[in-house]
Structures are given as structure tokens and as C-alpha cells.
Design a protein around this motif. Structure first.
Motif, short mmCIF file in Angstrom:
data_model
loop_
_atom_site.label_atom_id
_atom_site.label_comp_id
_atom_site.label_asym_id
_atom_site.label_seq_id
_atom_site.Cartn_x
_atom_site.Cartn_y
_atom_site.Cartn_z
N UNK A 1 0.86 -1.31 0.17
CA UNK A 1 0.54 0.09 0.00
C UNK A 1 0.91 1.00 -0.36
N UNK A 2 1.89 1.05 0.67
CA UNK A 2 2.78 2.40 0.54
C UNK A 2 3.57 2.29 -0.55
N UNK A 3 3.87 1.89 -1.26
CA UNK A 3 4.20 1.84 -2.18
C UNK A 3 3.48 2.46 -3.03
N UNK B 1 1.64 8.98 -5.61
CA UNK B 1 2.34 10.45 -5.00
C UNK B 1 3.68 10.99 -6.42
N UNK B 2 4.61 9.71 -6.56
CA UNK B 2 5.67 10.65 -8.21
C UNK B 2 4.91 10.48 -8.62
N UNK B 3 4.24 9.94 -9.66
CA UNK B 3 2.92 9.61 -10.73
C UNK B 3 2.60 11.30 -10.69
N UNK B 4 1.80 11.71 -9.75
CA UNK B 4 1.44 13.13 -10.00
C UNK B 4 2.85 14.59 -9.70
N UNK B 5 3.27 13.72 -9.38
CA UNK B 5 5.02 14.53 -8.98
C UNK B 5 5.37 14.85 -10.56
#
Length: 602
Positions: free
Chosen positions: A195-197, A203-207
Motif C-alpha cells: 500500500x505504501x509503495x 505521489x510520484x506519478x502526480x509529481x
């Protein structure tokens, strides 16, 4: 996670803390909890077997109790949880084999639980390789036992060891609970990390999307900036072409001494403004990595002399001695490289040296560092007796928009772009600039460049510029719509006894070519009716091959990054930016009679 007591929880966390990988932390914690849970389990069984007088069971359960204590100590003192898990798996395997051969002499629920426990633990703790190994050594005995007829194959004792029903139920239930806990704990940890990954991935995708949007915006801003600078450059270079061109023409008409001084100041000021415009544009080009070096043949000694002559007047105005020393090895060699960019480096460094020197001299020296059959390495040195640079500020002067001090900027002027451009250009030459300087004792800049070279011959070495009638036979068509530029080109060509034909737009240029014969077309790129690219493409498609193959030289004040590429793609032979040096135009016109014509079409 099952919380027995907070001290136990803290103890387990301490055991797993050295591991940085979340999965390995989960493995270390899981093994520690299993060993801790086996302590009360085996303790209860020990009491039960003592009371029941079951010696063999007592021996085995006591061994497991002691092993659990020792393994916990191993993990606590050495952090070797992997080794402890291997020992635990070996003990589980021993339990399976001992059940088959001694304690049960058959396959019961307890034996199957041990097998299941060993298989799951091996995969969870050590991955596929060890998982398959421990699964094999636990499952194979059962398969073999089941596949044979004799029940005495593993028989080592006097018969099955009986155990009362309550003990058997306790062992079975406890093993089932451990197996369930094993799956529960590991998959809970796995799920939490997954879940964390997943959250991190989102989050990385949004970033990344934000970064892509930002990069796209920055690219648009950069392109807008370049378009603006290119437009401003064109607007500035067009009138500068008139100022510098007319100044050059008037200086060649034997002016009076006072007129010559005024014209020299006028030309000097215009060329300084042009240098400033070029530096700003070039810095943006370098910043965008859109600059490439040319690889053309040129006479390096002539280039050095031309640079010397172009700055001699500027040095004389400050009563400075401008020195030039050319390595002897260069006199008979034509090198391959980019003369324009090399000139840019030398002119920037010499201009700086003259600017920051109030008395004494400025020198341009060359020496041969290495010479082979095909390559020559030249060291260029620019030396002055000017104000110098403090040691702790010497690296900063190569940074954009930076000068040694604010007082320097106020007193001497400048944008602080010259030296950063020099550094960037030399990097393209696979070179780097070095400097030696002390305050009030001058500065010395030097760099090495390796050139491929050819031995000069009569077809490459050109006559001096003062051969006024050398080009008089050329018939030149000038396609230009700006009246000032027309005047500049006419006066420049007239000094070589050339009377050009003028076409005020692209359509007229095409018509005049169809009506008459010409050797060269000087083609402006941006004109009404038809621009230079359209006219060139139309010329190259003419049925008359002689006219279709006419030599076309582009003349433009535009400095867009793709101008040179578009010029070549459209079929033009050469390119010269405005304001142009008359000497450069002279050399390009001379090539018309030397180079073989380029044939377009069939």
C-alpha cells in the motif's frame, strides 16, 4: 500485529531495527515472535510430558525450548536472523522426520502442520531458492513414506509413542495458530508495504505530471524568450548593418583625418553594440544546447592577423601596445575547425584585456604544443598589464552576469557574459580556459585547441583584400527590400568595381533572374511577395539548369537557431549574417570562381 506485552514488542522492534529494508524488518520480527511464542508452548508441553512420564516427547520438546532461547540470543547479540531462521527450519525438518520414524510412524495432522509450517517459513524468510529446498526435504519423506508398503521403513524405536488426547489437541491447535499467525503477520506487513509503495507510486506519478507541466511551461517560456530575442536581434541588427556598412564604405573613401576619427568612433560604437547583442543571443543558444561547431578549412594565421587588425585601433585609442606572435608552424597550414567560434573566443578575451588595461600592452600569442602528421595542438595566450583579478574571485568571473566587483561594472561597463561564453565555446572545442592573475599586475588567459590540418597550397591561400578588380567581372543580383541594406551592399560591392542589380522583393528577384544572366545572388531571407526560401526553391526548379544552379548566398539579420539548417535545406550555397564583415563577403564571392557548381535536380 499481536501485542502480548509492550516489553516484548519493544524487544522485537530492537531486534529488527538494524534492518533498513521494510521486508527484512518484517522477516526479523516474524521470526522473533515465533521463537518467543515457542517458549511458553514448549514450557507447557515440558510440564505435561513430565507429569505423563513421556520421556521421548520430553527430550524433543526440551530441545526445542533450549533451541528457541539460543536462537533469540543469536539474533540479539549478532543480528544473524537469517542464520537463526535456517536453524529453525532444520529443527522443523527434524520434527517431520522424527514423527515419521519414531514418534508417530505415520502421517498425522501434526506432521502435516510441521511440513506446511516449514514450507511457508522458508519461502517467507529466504525466497524461492531456499523455499524450494526446504519444501523438498520436508515433503519428499512423506511422498516416499506413502509410496512404500512397509510401515517399518522409518521405524527406529519399539513402536509409536502414545500421547494423551488433551496434549495432542493442544499441540495440534497451537501449531495451527502459529501457521495462521505466520501467514497473517507476513502478509499484513507485505500488504502494508505494498500500500505504501502504491501510494508512493501515485505521489510520484502526480509529481511527474506536475514536473512535466512545469517543464512544458518552461519550454514555452524559453521558446518565447528566444523568439523575442531573435526578433529584437533582427530589429537591432538591421539598423546596425546600415551604420557599420556605411562606416566601412566611408572609411574606404580616403576621408579627412577628422572624418576618419569620427567614422572610427561611430564604427567602434556600433560594433560594440553588435557584440553585446551577439553575446546575449549566443548565451541563450548555449543555454539551450542548440549550438554546434562547424568543421571547415581556414587559414589560422590569417584569422589571427585579422583579429589583431580589427582591434588594433581600439588599443591605439587607449595608447596600448597590441602585440601579436604567431607560431612558425602555422604559416603553411590550413586547419579544420570553426573560425567563427574561435574568433568569438579571441575577440571576447582581447576586448576584455583592452577594456581592463589602462597602460602597458595587450598580447595575443600562439605556440605549438604538439604536432603530428595530421593534428596540431596550439596554445593561445592572451596577456595584459591591466587591473588583474583577485585570486578568490577568479572562478566567479566565468559565471554568467558576474564581474569581479560592482565597481568594475560601474567603471568599465559590460554584461558579464563574455567570459562565460568563452568557457562554453572552448568546452565545445574539448578545451578549457586557464588564468594566472594578480591584482594590478595584469592577467594571462590561455587554452589549448587541437586542429586537424592540411598543407596550404595556391588554391587555398587568397590574395589580400585590396585586389579591387579581382571580382569586377562578377554579375551579382541583390534581393533586398530594406533601402538602408541596399545602400550598404551597393557601396560594399562598388569598392570592388561591382555594379549589382537590385530586386526589391522576392518576386522581382525571380523575374530578373529569368530575364538576365548572373553569377551570384545575395538573397535576403525575409522579403514581401516571396521570401528568400521560396525564391530559392523556385530557382532550383527552373528548367534552365544554368540558372537553376546559380550560387546563392543568404544575407539576413535573423539569428534563429534553425536559420542555417533552413538555408541549407532550401538549396542555398552559403550564409552570411548582417551586419557582415566586407572581408568575409569578399572571400565568399571569390569561392564562386573556385568551387565547382552544385547541381540541383537532373
Amino acid at each position: 500485529m499481536i501485542h502480548l506485552f509492550q516489553p516484548i514488542e519493544n524487544f522485537v522492534i530492537k531486534l529488527a531495527k538494524p534492518e533498513t529494508d521494510p521486508i527484512n524488518q518484517a522477516r526479523a520480527k516474524m521470526l522473533s515472535y515465533i521463537l518467543i511464542l515457542y517458549l511458553p508452548f514448549t514450557a507447557i508441553l515440558t510440564v505435561a510430558y513430565i507429569l505423563g512420564g513421556q520421556t521421548l516427547h520430553l527430550i524433543r520438546v526440551s530441545t526445542v525450548f533450549l533451541a528457541a532461547l539460543m536462537l533469540l540470543g543469536l539474533i540479539y547479540y549478532t543480528r544473524a536472523w537469517r542464520l537463526a531462521s535456517h536453524i529453525s527450519l532444520c529443527l522443523l525438518t527434524f520434527a517431520v522426520w522424527s514423527n515419521l520414524s519414531v514418534y508417530v510412524q505415520d502421517i498425522n495432522v501434526e506432521t502435516l502442520q510441521f511440513i506446511w509450517f516449514a514450507c511457508a517459513l522458508s519461502f517467507y524468510m529466504h525466497g524461492l531458492k531456499w523455499g524450494w529446498f526446504y519444501s523438498a526435504i520436508n515433503i519428499l519423506p512423506v511422498i516416499i513414506y506413502t509410496g512404500i508398503d512397509s510401515k517399518n521403513y522409518f521405524y527406529l524405536g519399539s513402536g509409536p509413542q502414545e500421547v494423551n488426547q488433551a496434549t495432542y489437541l493442544f499441540v495440534t491447535a497451537y501449531n495451527f495458530l502459529l501457521i495462521v499467525y505466520l501467514h497473517y503477520y507476513f502478509f499484513k506487513a507485505f500488504n502494508r508495504n505494498f500500500i505504501n509503495l502504491t501510494q508512493t507510486k501515485n505521489e510520484l506519478k502526480e509529481l511527474n505530471e506536475k514536473l512535466n507541466t512545469t517543464l512544458s511551461d518552461l519550454k514555452k517560456v524559453s521558446n518565447t524568450r528566444m523568439e523575442f530575442l531573435s526578433t529584437m536581434s533582427h530589429e537591432l541588427r538591421t539598423p546596425l548593418n546600415g551604420v557599420i556598412g556605411i562606416s566601412n564604405a566611408l572609411l574606404l573613401q580616403d576621408p579627412r583625418k577628422d572624418q576618419e576619427e569620427n567614422l572610427s568612433v561611430l564604427k567602434f560604437s556600433a560594433e560594440n553594440l553588435l557584440l553585446l547583442v551577439n553575446n546575449i543571443l549566443d548565451f541563450n543558444k548555449f543555454d539551450s544546447d542548440k549550438v554546434e561547431l562547424e568543421h571547415i578549412a581556414f587559414d589560422l594565421s590569417t584569422l589571427l592577423k585579422n583579429n589583431y587588425c580589427s582591434l588594433k585601433l581600439k588599443a591605439q585609442e587607449k595608447m596600448l601596445d597590441l602585440k601579436l606572435s604567431i607560431a612558425d608552424e602555422l604559416e603553411d597550414k590550413i586547419v579544420i575547425g570553426d573560425p567563427t567560434r574561435l574568433t568569438q573566443v579571441l575577440v571576447n578575451l582581447l576586448n576584455n584585456a583592452i577594456k581592463f588595461t589602462e597602460s602597458g600592452y595587450v598580447g595575443l600569442y600562439t605556440e605549438t604544443i604538439d604536432l603530428s602528421d595530421t593534428l596540431i595542438t596550439i596554445r593561445f595566450t592572451i596577456e595584459d598589464t591591466g587591473i588583474g583579478v583577485e585570486l578568490h574571485k577568479q572562478q566567479h568571473i566565468f559565471e554568467p552576469f558576474t564581474q569581479a566587483s560592482t565597481s568594475t561594472s560601474r567603471h568599465y561597463g559590460g554584461t558579464g557574459l563574455g567570459l562565460p561564453i568563452v568557457k562554453k565555446v572552448l568546452k565545445m572545442f574539448n578545451s578549457d580556459i586557464e588564468m594566472v592573475s594578480n591584482v594590478n599586475t595584469g592577467a594571462k588567459f590561455f587554452f589549448d585547441i587541437t586542429f586537424p590540418y592540411l598543407v596550404a597550397d595556391s588554391t587555398i591561400i587568397h590574395k589580400p583584400l585590396d585586389a579591387k578588380y579581382e571580382l569586377a567581372h562578377l554579375k551579382i543580383l541583390v534581393a533586398e527590400d530594406n533601402p538602408v541594406n541596399i545602400l550598404v551592399i551597393k557601396k560594399t560591392l562598388e569598392q570592388w568595381n561591382i555594379v549589382p542589380t537590385i530586386a526589391e522583393n522576392g518576386l522581382f528577384a525571380l523575374q530578373k533572374l529569368e530575364q538576365g544572366d548572373f553569377d551570384v545572388i545575395l538573397m535576403d531571407l525575409y522579403m514581401p511577395e516571396m521570401d528568400g526560401y521560396e525564391v530559392t526553391e523556385a530557382i532550383r526548379s527552373l528548367n534552365n539548369k544554368k540558372k537553376a544552379n546559380i550560387h546563392i548566398i543568404a544575407l539576413t539579420a535573423s539569428v534563429n537557431n534553425n536559420v542555417a539548417e533552413r538555408v541549407k535545406k532550401s538549396g542555398m550555397n552559403d550564409y552570411l549574417s548582417k551586419p557582415f564583415d566586407p572581408h568575409h563577403l569578399f572571400q565568399k564571392l571569390k569561392k564562386v570562381g573556385i568551387e565547382a557548381p552544385i547541381v540541383y535536380g537532373t
